[in-house]
Write a protein that holds these residues in place. Structure first.
Motif, PDB file in Angstrom:
ATOM      1  N   ILE A 158       0.841  -1.203   0.000  1.00 37.57           N
ATOM      2  CA  ILE A 158       0.000   0.000   0.000  1.00 37.57           C
ATOM      3  C   ILE A 158       0.871   1.246   0.000  1.00 37.57           C
ATOM      4  O   ILE A 158       0.612   2.207  -0.735  1.00 37.57           O
ATOM      5  CB  ILE A 158      -0.960  -0.024   1.213  1.00 37.57           C
ATOM      6  CG1 ILE A 158      -1.906  -1.220   1.104  1.00 37.57           C
ATOM      7  CG2 ILE A 158      -1.744   1.277   1.289  1.00 37.57           C
ATOM      8  CD1 ILE A 158      -2.832  -1.376   2.287  1.00 37.57           C
TER       9      ILE A 158
ATOM     10  N   GLU B 144       2.251   1.623  -3.393  1.00 37.32           N
ATOM     11  CA  GLU B 144       1.259   2.190  -4.309  1.00 37.32           C
ATOM     12  C   GLU B 144       1.134   3.701  -4.108  1.00 37.32           C
ATOM     13  O   GLU B 144       1.071   4.472  -5.075  1.00 37.32           O
ATOM     14  CB  GLU B 144      -0.095   1.514  -4.070  1.00 37.32           C
ATOM     15  CG  GLU B 144      -1.200   1.999  -4.985  1.00 37.32           C
ATOM     16  CD  GLU B 144      -2.537   1.323  -4.672  1.00 37.32           C
ATOM     17  OE1 GLU B 144      -3.586   1.920  -4.988  1.00 37.32           O
ATOM     18  OE2 GLU B 144      -2.528   0.217  -4.097  1.00 37.32           O
ATOM     19  N   ASP B 145       1.102   4.134  -2.837  1.00 39.69           N
ATOM     20  CA  ASP B 145       1.008   5.569  -2.560  1.00 39.69           C
ATOM     21  C   ASP B 145       2.231   6.314  -3.084  1.00 39.69           C
ATOM     22  O   ASP B 145       2.116   7.420  -3.647  1.00 39.69           O
ATOM     23  CB  ASP B 145       0.875   5.798  -1.048  1.00 39.69           C
ATOM     24  CG  ASP B 145      -0.532   5.524  -0.527  1.00 39.69           C
ATOM     25  OD1 ASP B 145      -1.417   5.233  -1.344  1.00 39.69           O
ATOM     26  OD2 ASP B 145      -0.735   5.602   0.704  1.00 39.69           O
TER      27      ASP B 145
ATOM     28  N   LYS C 239      -3.831   5.955   0.691  1.00 42.30           N
ATOM     29  CA  LYS C 239      -4.330   5.152   1.799  1.00 42.30           C
ATOM     30  C   LYS C 239      -3.496   5.297   3.067  1.00 42.30           C
ATOM     31  O   LYS C 239      -4.019   5.158   4.174  1.00 42.30           O
ATOM     32  CB  LYS C 239      -4.399   3.688   1.376  1.00 42.30           C
ATOM     33  CG  LYS C 239      -5.380   3.444   0.236  1.00 42.30           C
ATOM     34  CD  LYS C 239      -5.326   2.012  -0.252  1.00 42.30           C
ATOM     35  CE  LYS C 239      -6.283   1.798  -1.437  1.00 42.30           C
ATOM     36  NZ  LYS C 239      -6.176   0.433  -1.992  1.00 42.30           N
TER      37      LYS C 239
END
Length: 717
Positions: free
Chosen positions: A474, A477-478, A496
């Motif tokens: 995550i 991804e950010d 997120k």
């Protein structure tokens, strides 16, 4: 009171000067080794130079433009300048007194900085021989008249000025500037154990009659200038690199905003310099016997190691060794945080070098704000690009005083095939981020490095910073969205875990503080611990005041500027602020929220960040605010790093409601505790391997501590 009422906020510039005074006090601290005290004195002088180049120059420009400043919480620029000059004058006088004392102590250790009249005949001859051979050929003595106009002298230029008289001619002024490649302290070689030096300006004075043999020298003095080093960037320029090259040439010729002259300088010489530099309205300082104390760093390099801090070797994280040095495998197994300078910066370098060599790594993305002259980081990126990987480097050209080296690196990277992006229009990219994308079992896995400091190997030896390595998908991804934002202006949606300035960081900070306020109103424990370099932002400060009034207990470790006024009844009685000044430069940014529990707690919310709490960081820079969720890393940052900083009573100063900083006193029955010494002696939690599982660091929770230092009840003896 209204928000931004000056009584609620300390002046930013004066707060910085008080920080530099704390640095100077380390030069006076008898517990610090002698040559390290000389180094602290040199640093305090260098700091003051940069302060005038940037901050004072900005205020001077506002005065010239007739502006009243853009911060209603501060006094008008002209009033601030008056206060700055008064305070800076006291610092300069104190620096000179400090140097006098250190000079005597150096002499006791056989390191002598001698006046010319203290030299023996043999020493005088030796000095003259070395001067004629090694220095005189590099000098360009001038006699200033219409045929020989006053020369351009660069920023921090230094030299002597002379009154010259020749029979049958009008008086002239002579000028000898000291080139950068001439040592400030000229050593007189000898056969004894003593190291003997003479200041270059004293040698110039002594030999001036022979440099100007046809003139009578009627007066002489020493001068030094500081120029405006700010640059105004036109973000609309078609070629940003070329634009910066032109700006750097302009900065070299910036206005003189401070003229320093020695205390004994004749008024006619001072008037000549003031007129020649066109700086009559600027800062004229004549309170010093010796100028350019930043040059004392030369003496630190030649002194014996016994007069320095004991040598210290940074550790390499054992966990990475247990994976045979495979950084990616170690990160894939568990998050790790590397604590510089106690742990080697080589981990960061090795991470990128391994990615450059790994055939399964398909892409590397990297921000570069500051890096070293011979940067292994840049070398790894070039190697990766030349091996066919997709490499993107965001090089920030607006990194003050590193613009030239960053432009050079950018060109080297472009030649190797790296996709180079030059920061943002309107923003400065200050975030420290690496993203390595590796193909594993037909999927792409992201390995991320997020740091609080820069990618400068030498700075990492003296700056305390945190480097978080994670394979959290995550966060990966950010971070990918962050790079897309920086390269294409596509504003990231649906982040997120990561908060980014100038988009969400301030808002998220305020939300966390509001949650602590809600916990306090509900009768639950409410606590904030934070560590940073500077606290200036009035919106954040007002929210901290609101939290204090609600009963939230707040402990802040702010190394430098702090505009928040702590300990004021009805406003900030629940806020305490300390500053740590010691062997290492505190640079890491950490924020911890109690989340309804007493700190430290497993339920606490812990973050690291690249941003200080300043308007420029939150409004005009690309910054990161990163959650720490791995239990081991969480405990390391909260229970080990933050706790040690709050417990420190060896290098700490407490900010009073009056604005004064008071050194934390050693109290009877309370053991001395230095955070720097603790980290040099104890392995980090996340860096420990299985072989060190039983060698946990010293238990900080059992340490005795005065109630005046921290709110945490478990730590109050």
């Amino acid at each position: 009171m209204k928000p931004n009422n000056p009584s609620r906020l300390f002046n930013r510039e004066l707060s910085w000067l008080f920080f530099n005074t704390r640095v100077l006090e380390e030069a006076e601290n008898q517990d610090v080794p002698l040559l390290e005290r000389v180094r602290f004195l040199s640093i305090s002088a260098s700091n003051l130079d940069e302060f005038y180049m940037v901050r004072v120059a900005g205020l001077r420009e506002q005065v010239r433009a007739g502006l009243q400043g853009d911060d209603p919480s501060q006094s008008p620029p002209a009033e601030q300048l008056t206060k700055i000059d008064r305070r800076a004058g006291k610092i300069v006088a104190r620096q000179n007194r400090c140097w006098g004392k250190l000079q005597r102590e150096l002499a006791a250790e056989k390191i002598n900085v001698l006046d010319m009249d203290a030299l023996s005949d043999a020493q005088h001859v030796t000095l003259r021989e070395s001067f004629d051979a090694d220095i005189l050929p590099l000098l360009t003595p001038l006699a200033v008249d219409p045929a020989h106009p006053f020369p351009f002298i660069p920023n921090l230029g230094f030299g002597i000025v002379l009154g010259l008289q020749q029979a049958g001619r009008d008086p002239l002024f002579g000028l000898i500037t000291v080139p950068l490649n001439v040592p400030r302290f000229v050593e007189i070689k000898g056969s004894g154990k003593d190291r003997n030096f003479v200041k270059i300006e004293d040698a110039l004075h002594a030999f001036a009659p022979e440099i100007y043999p046809d003139f009578e020298i009627t007066s002489s003095g020493v001068f030094r200038i500081t120029r405006d080093s700010g640059i105004a960037v036109d973000e609309r320029a078609e070629d940003l690199v070329l634009h910066f090259e032109n700006l750097l040439r302009q900065r070299r010729r910036g206005l003189v905003i401070r003229l320093e002259v020695n205390r004994q300088m004749d008024v006619s010489l001072q008037n000549f310099l003031t007129s020649s530099f066109d700086c009559a309205e600027e800062t004229i300082s004549n309170k010093a016997d010796i100028l350019g104390l930043c040059d004392l760093s030369q003496l630190v390099k030649v002194g014996p190691k016994a007069l320095l801090f004991p040598s210290f070797s940074a550790r390499f994280p054992e966990r990475i060794r247990e994976f045979d040095g495979d950084c990616l495998a170690a990160i894939a197994a568990k998050d790790i945080v590397v604590h510089h300078p106690y742990e080697e910066f080589d981990v960061v370098i090795q991470f990128l070098q391994q990615a450059a060599r790994d055939p399964n790594v398909v892409a590397i993305k990297q921000t570069l704000y500051r890096t070293s002259e011979d940067s292994p980081i840049v070398g790894a990126l070039i190697d990766a690009a030349e091996s066919g990987k997709n490499v993107t480097a965001l090089v920030e050209l607006k990194a003050r005083f590193d613009e030239a080296s960053n432009m050079r690196w950018a060109r080297d990277l472009e030649r190797a095939g790296v996709q180079v992006v030059y920061g943002f229009v309107g923003y400065k990219t200050h975030a420290k981020v690496s993203l390595v994308i590796r193909r594993e079992q037909k999927e792409l896995r992201k390995y991320t490095h997020l740091g609080t400091g820069n990618y400068h190997a030498e700075n990492a030896k003296i700056y305390t910073d945190l480097a978080l390595f994670t394979a959290d998908p995550i966060i990966g991804e950010d971070v990918g969205k962050l790079f897309n934002f920086m390269t294409s202006y596509n504003e990231p949606r649906g982040l997120k875990k990561l908060s980014i300035a100038p988009l969400t960081l301030r808002e998220d900070l305020l939300k966390h503080m509001d949650r602590e306020i809600a916990h306090a109103h509900a009768g639950r424990p409410a606590t904030i611990w934070a560590k940073m370099n500077a606290l200036v932002d009035p919106i954040i400060i007002e929210k901290l005041y609101s939290a204090s009034q609600a009963g939230v207990k707040i402990d802040l470790v702010v190394r430098g500027i702090c505009c928040l006024r702590p300990g004021v009844e009805g406003m900030s009685e629940n806020i305490r602020v300390k500053s740590i000044i010691g062997r290492f430069l505190e640079h890491s940014r950490i924020v911890c929220f109690g989340n309804g529990e007493e700190l430290p707690s497993d339920q606490a919310l812990v973050y690291i960040s690249s941003a200080d709490w300043m308007p420029r960081n939150l409004n005009r820079r690309i910054e990161t605010f990163v959650p720490v969720e791995s239990p081991t890393v969480h405990n390391q940052i909260l229970d080990q790093i933050m706790m040690a900083n709050l417990l420190d009573n060896a290098n700490s100063w407490e900010l009073q409601a009056t604005g004064r900083y008071v050194r934390v006193a050693q109290k009877e029955g309370v053991p001395r505790f230095s955070a720097h010494e603790y980290f040099m002696e104890n392995p980090s939690l996340s860096g420990r391997g299985t072989a060190l599982a039983d060698s946990a660091p010293a238990h900080l929770e059992n340490a005795d501590i005065s109630d005046s230092q921290i709110f945490h009840p478990k730590l109050v003896s």
